[in-house]
Design a protein around this motif. Sequence first.
Motif: not given
Ligand code: ARG
Length: 459
Positions: A23-25, A27-29, A82-87, A109-115, A317-327
Amino acid sequence: AGQDMWGGRFSSKPADIMQAINVSIGVDQRLWSQDLAGSRAHCRMLIKQGIIGAADGEAILGGLETIEGEIRGGSFPFRDSFEDIHMNVEARLSELIGEPSGRLHTARSRNDQVATDFRLWVRDACDRTGHQLVALQKALLGRAEQHAGDLMPGFTHLQTAQPVTLGHHLMAYVEMFGRDASRFADARKRMNENPLGAAALAGSPFPIDRHATAADLGFDRPMANSLDAVSDRDFALESLAAASITAGHLSRLAEEIVVWMTPMFGFASLPDDLTTGSSIMPQKRNPDAAELVRAKTGRILGSFVALSTVMKGLPLAYSKDMQEDKPPVFEAFDALDLALTAMTAMVAALIPNTERMAAAAGAGFSTATDLADWLVRELNLPFRKAHHVTGAAVKMAEGKGVGLAQLSLSELQSLEPGVTEAIYKVLSPEASCASRQSFGGTAPEQVRARIADWKSRLK
Ligand code: ARG
């Protein structure tokens, strides 16, 4: 809940620990307004390209409007499920408008959305920081103008070196913060490309118009490689690097304020409302704000280290590690925001003790270099010889417990027979400063000229 968005191939709900780590909501809200902007731009583009119907598109835009109102009004239900702001936004959209909500994620995708969201956020943060740096520069300029002719000792190794003016000293920071601002502006230019439309990683088979969403979101152009678009966070790293350098500059100025405020230096004080007292020692007046500005550097540089460590080994390309970019980015910019604001307040309110600074400017044989330069200029001594003679003069004065200007002419002549009365003219700190007329030097005219340059640049 969250798996409603992707649950088709799943037969069980996520375990509690799966949800807890995912869950990242919380932070990413903070990305909500960027997320709504991205969704609106995407939706308008989908309508224009005929990828979704106008009626569905209007319903989506209406729903996003309602969501914005709910978020601003504090009634939006941010839900961990709902995990994050997008969802969270998409789930709420579905509750508000039903079926058409499901069309918003077409060609996305959430991948381009979050980027996209994150780039927009960092871009704003860089702009904000740029404005704060200008405010700090203006505060420094005002004080420098006030003290363009006031003497203080210049130091090397924190040992008295040569007299300078307080205005000159403050203007050194105006230059540093000017370069910091230009680093943020430069990072902004490089980051200002649109990731939206990269979709998951490979682009989209729908006839999307990435140039249109770029223009809509204020980006200069679409990013040219869909893998790169969803994979890199160098824009965040570059901003954190700029933030770290800025924090380093703030820390040095903060350190000087701390030193100046020690009773042993007594160069400056701050008004009561920018200091704190001690609960046990009644005499204390502590420069806590300066100390905390100095300390924020740890957090800010730490954020750069944290994010570069997250990113460094990730395969495309995307890995979930990148969710740790925001904090780290949020933490760094929050800290920098406070540090810049506090520093601007301290600079504006600082009360220099100009008498004490001026007295110190003349102490410690600070005009020894001027004496040596006089011997070179007037008697044509080689500088090394002049240096030696001056060293002997300092030794003599130190032994007698006086300054260089208190040595008699015959005493000076015992060290170098050519010395005349005229030498006393260069031994005052005022004369020393006034003589340093080289471009960028400490002579008050030079300092005032640089202040005028900066004032017109910051207008
Ligand atoms: N919460 C995710 C993040 O901040 C959004 C992107 C999720 N994408 C995925 N393929 N699971 O990175």
